[in-house]
Design a protein around this motif. Structure first.
Motif, PDB file in Angstrom:
ATOM      1  N   SER A  10       0.614  -1.065   0.408  1.00 54.61           N
ATOM      2  CA  SER A  10      -0.063  -0.176  -0.105  1.00 54.61           C
ATOM      3  C   SER A  10       0.765   1.351  -0.280  1.00 54.61           C
ATOM      4  O   SER A  10       0.089   2.451  -0.159  1.00 54.61           O
ATOM      5  CB  SER A  10      -1.395   0.074   1.038  1.00 54.61           C
ATOM      6  OG  SER A  10      -0.393   0.780   2.607  1.00 54.61           O
ATOM      7  N   ARG A  11       2.091   1.008   0.061  1.00 54.20           N
ATOM      8  CA  ARG A  11       3.136   2.364   0.123  1.00 54.20           C
ATOM      9  C   ARG A  11       4.237   2.359  -0.573  1.00 54.20           C
ATOM     10  O   ARG A  11       4.666   3.400  -0.861  1.00 54.20           O
ATOM     11  CB  ARG A  11       3.721   2.240   1.908  1.00 54.20           C
ATOM     12  CG  ARG A  11       2.730   2.864   2.943  1.00 54.20           C
ATOM     13  CD  ARG A  11       3.362   2.523   4.385  1.00 54.20           C
ATOM     14  NE  ARG A  11       1.899   2.480   4.954  1.00 54.20           N
ATOM     15  CZ  ARG A  11       1.206   1.973   5.566  1.00 54.20           C
ATOM     16  NH1 ARG A  11       1.312   1.408   4.504  1.00 54.20           N
ATOM     17  NH2 ARG A  11       0.374   2.060   6.609  1.00 54.20           N
ATOM     18  N   VAL A  12       4.264   1.216  -1.446  1.00 58.13           N
ATOM     19  CA  VAL A  12       4.960   1.463  -2.525  1.00 58.13           C
ATOM     20  C   VAL A  12       4.535   1.566  -4.408  1.00 58.13           C
ATOM     21  O   VAL A  12       3.038   0.854  -4.328  1.00 58.13           O
ATOM     22  CB  VAL A  12       6.048   0.185  -3.095  1.00 58.13           C
ATOM     23  CG1 VAL A  12       6.716   0.637  -1.337  1.00 58.13           C
ATOM     24  CG2 VAL A  12       5.675  -0.947  -2.648  1.00 58.13           C
ATOM     25  N   SER A  13       5.452   2.009  -5.371  1.00 62.42           N
ATOM     26  CA  SER A  13       4.270   1.201  -6.638  1.00 62.42           C
ATOM     27  C   SER A  13       4.193   0.384  -6.864  1.00 62.42           C
ATOM     28  O   SER A  13       2.930  -0.059  -8.427  1.00 62.42           O
ATOM     29  CB  SER A  13       5.236   2.237  -7.446  1.00 62.42           C
ATOM     30  OG  SER A  13       7.113   2.141  -7.650  1.00 62.42           O
ATOM     31  N   SER A  14       5.252  -0.885  -6.444  1.00 65.90           N
ATOM     32  CA  SER A  14       5.009  -1.593  -7.806  1.00 65.90           C
ATOM     33  C   SER A  14       4.598  -3.266  -6.599  1.00 65.90           C
ATOM     34  O   SER A  14       5.558  -2.969  -5.507  1.00 65.90           O
ATOM     35  CB  SER A  14       5.995  -2.322  -8.368  1.00 65.90           C
ATOM     36  OG  SER A  14       6.873  -2.999  -8.387  1.00 65.90           O
ATOM     37  N   VAL A  15       4.112  -4.207  -6.943  1.00 66.70           N
ATOM     38  CA  VAL A  15       4.156  -5.701  -6.061  1.00 66.70           C
ATOM     39  C   VAL A  15       5.844  -6.361  -6.293  1.00 66.70           C
ATOM     40  O   VAL A  15       5.904  -6.370  -5.039  1.00 66.70           O
ATOM     41  CB  VAL A  15       3.236  -6.654  -6.703  1.00 66.70           C
ATOM     42  CG1 VAL A  15       3.470  -8.638  -6.209  1.00 66.70           C
ATOM     43  CG2 VAL A  15       1.990  -6.105  -6.638  1.00 66.70           C
ATOM     44  N   GLU A  16       6.295  -5.921  -7.422  1.00 69.94           N
ATOM     45  CA  GLU A  16       7.889  -5.730  -7.007  1.00 69.94           C
ATOM     46  C   GLU A  16       8.556  -5.769  -5.822  1.00 69.94           C
ATOM     47  O   GLU A  16       9.139  -6.049  -5.328  1.00 69.94           O
ATOM     48  CB  GLU A  16       8.760  -6.281  -8.597  1.00 69.94           C
ATOM     49  CG  GLU A  16       8.130  -7.316 -10.158  1.00 69.94           C
ATOM     50  CD  GLU A  16       6.479  -6.384 -10.299  1.00 69.94           C
ATOM     51  OE1 GLU A  16       6.301  -5.354 -10.034  1.00 69.94           O
ATOM     52  OE2 GLU A  16       5.831  -7.483 -11.227  1.00 69.94           O
ATOM     53  N   GLU A  17       8.804  -4.636  -6.330  1.00 72.55           N
ATOM     54  CA  GLU A  17       9.122  -3.792  -4.975  1.00 72.55           C
ATOM     55  C   GLU A  17       8.704  -4.292  -3.829  1.00 72.55           C
ATOM     56  O   GLU A  17       9.658  -4.415  -2.911  1.00 72.55           O
ATOM     57  CB  GLU A  17       8.608  -2.058  -5.545  1.00 72.55           C
ATOM     58  CG  GLU A  17       9.881  -1.117  -4.608  1.00 72.55           C
ATOM     59  CD  GLU A  17       9.236   0.260  -5.307  1.00 72.55           C
ATOM     60  OE1 GLU A  17      10.089   0.789  -4.843  1.00 72.55           O
ATOM     61  OE2 GLU A  17       8.295   0.854  -5.967  1.00 72.55           O
ATOM     62  N   ALA A  18       7.181  -4.558  -3.286  1.00 73.28           N
ATOM     63  CA  ALA A  18       6.788  -4.610  -2.265  1.00 73.28           C
ATOM     64  C   ALA A  18       7.503  -5.692  -1.745  1.00 73.28           C
ATOM     65  O   ALA A  18       8.040  -6.359  -0.969  1.00 73.28           O
ATOM     66  CB  ALA A  18       5.453  -4.944  -2.402  1.00 73.28           C
TER      67      ALA A  18
END
Length: 187
Positions: free
Chosen positions: A26-34
């Motif tokens: 919920s705080r980053v732009s992509s699933v991969e980054e999360a």
């Protein structure tokens, strides 16, 4: 490695990974980054397990590490937000009713703004804790519980004018605190 410790680590991972991923996502732009951040968090958890003071605090420790990893990412990748002047945002007229919306900056839905919004809410929570109890109570009831001044007056026996005055003082204190906070963030 002790089998019991290994089991605690595995159980913690299984119990917390989905909630923690949702928090990060919920705080980053992509699933991969999360997922990258989640992996970093659990790597730090496994490698620093012995430094955790109490098993009761593992969950809060994980969320603290996640929040720090997210902040580190933004510091590395993001541009700083434009300066906001909370006094200008809310206006300077003393007789105008003040609301929480009046003192919050208008932020978009970028991950940077989401993180800033969360930091602002943390600051508001801290500031509310420092307010006199009567100001804090009226602010919470009117802004967060969405009770009207009439409802609050009926429940408490305090006049509407007194409630308006208390809320105004609470908003002014929050505005001043948020301006200092924002000046620190932008500087």
């Amino acid at each position: 490695m002790d089998l019991a410790m290994q089991q605690i680590k595995e159980n913690t991972f299984l119990n917390e990974k989905d909630k923690l991923l949702g928090f990060i996502r919920s705080r980053v732009s992509s699933v991969e980054e999360a997922e990258d951040i989640l992996q970093d968090v659990f790597f730090q958890f496994v490698s620093g397990f012995e430094t955790i003071e109490s098993l009761d605090r593992v969950t809060s420790w994980l969320y603290s590490v996640a929040r720090n990893k997210i902040i580190d990412r933004y510091r590395r990748d993001a541009l700083r937000p434009q300066r906001t002047d909370f006094e200008l945002v809310s206006g300077r007229e003393d007789d105008v009713p003040l609301t929480l919306q009046d003192i919050l900056p208008d932020l978009d839905n970028t991950p940077e703004s989401t993180l800033l919004r969360e930091a602002i809410w943390d600051e508001i929570t801290d500031a509310l804790a420092e307010l006199p109890a009567d100001q804090r109570e009226i602010f919470i009831q009117n802004e967060m519980e969405e009770k009207s001044f009439r409802e609050i007056a009926d429940e408490t026996g305090v006049s509407i004018n007194t409630l308006l005055s208390r809320k105004r003082y609470a908003i002014l204190a929050l505005r001043k605190r948020l301006q200092r906070f924002y000046d620190d963030v932008v500087s």
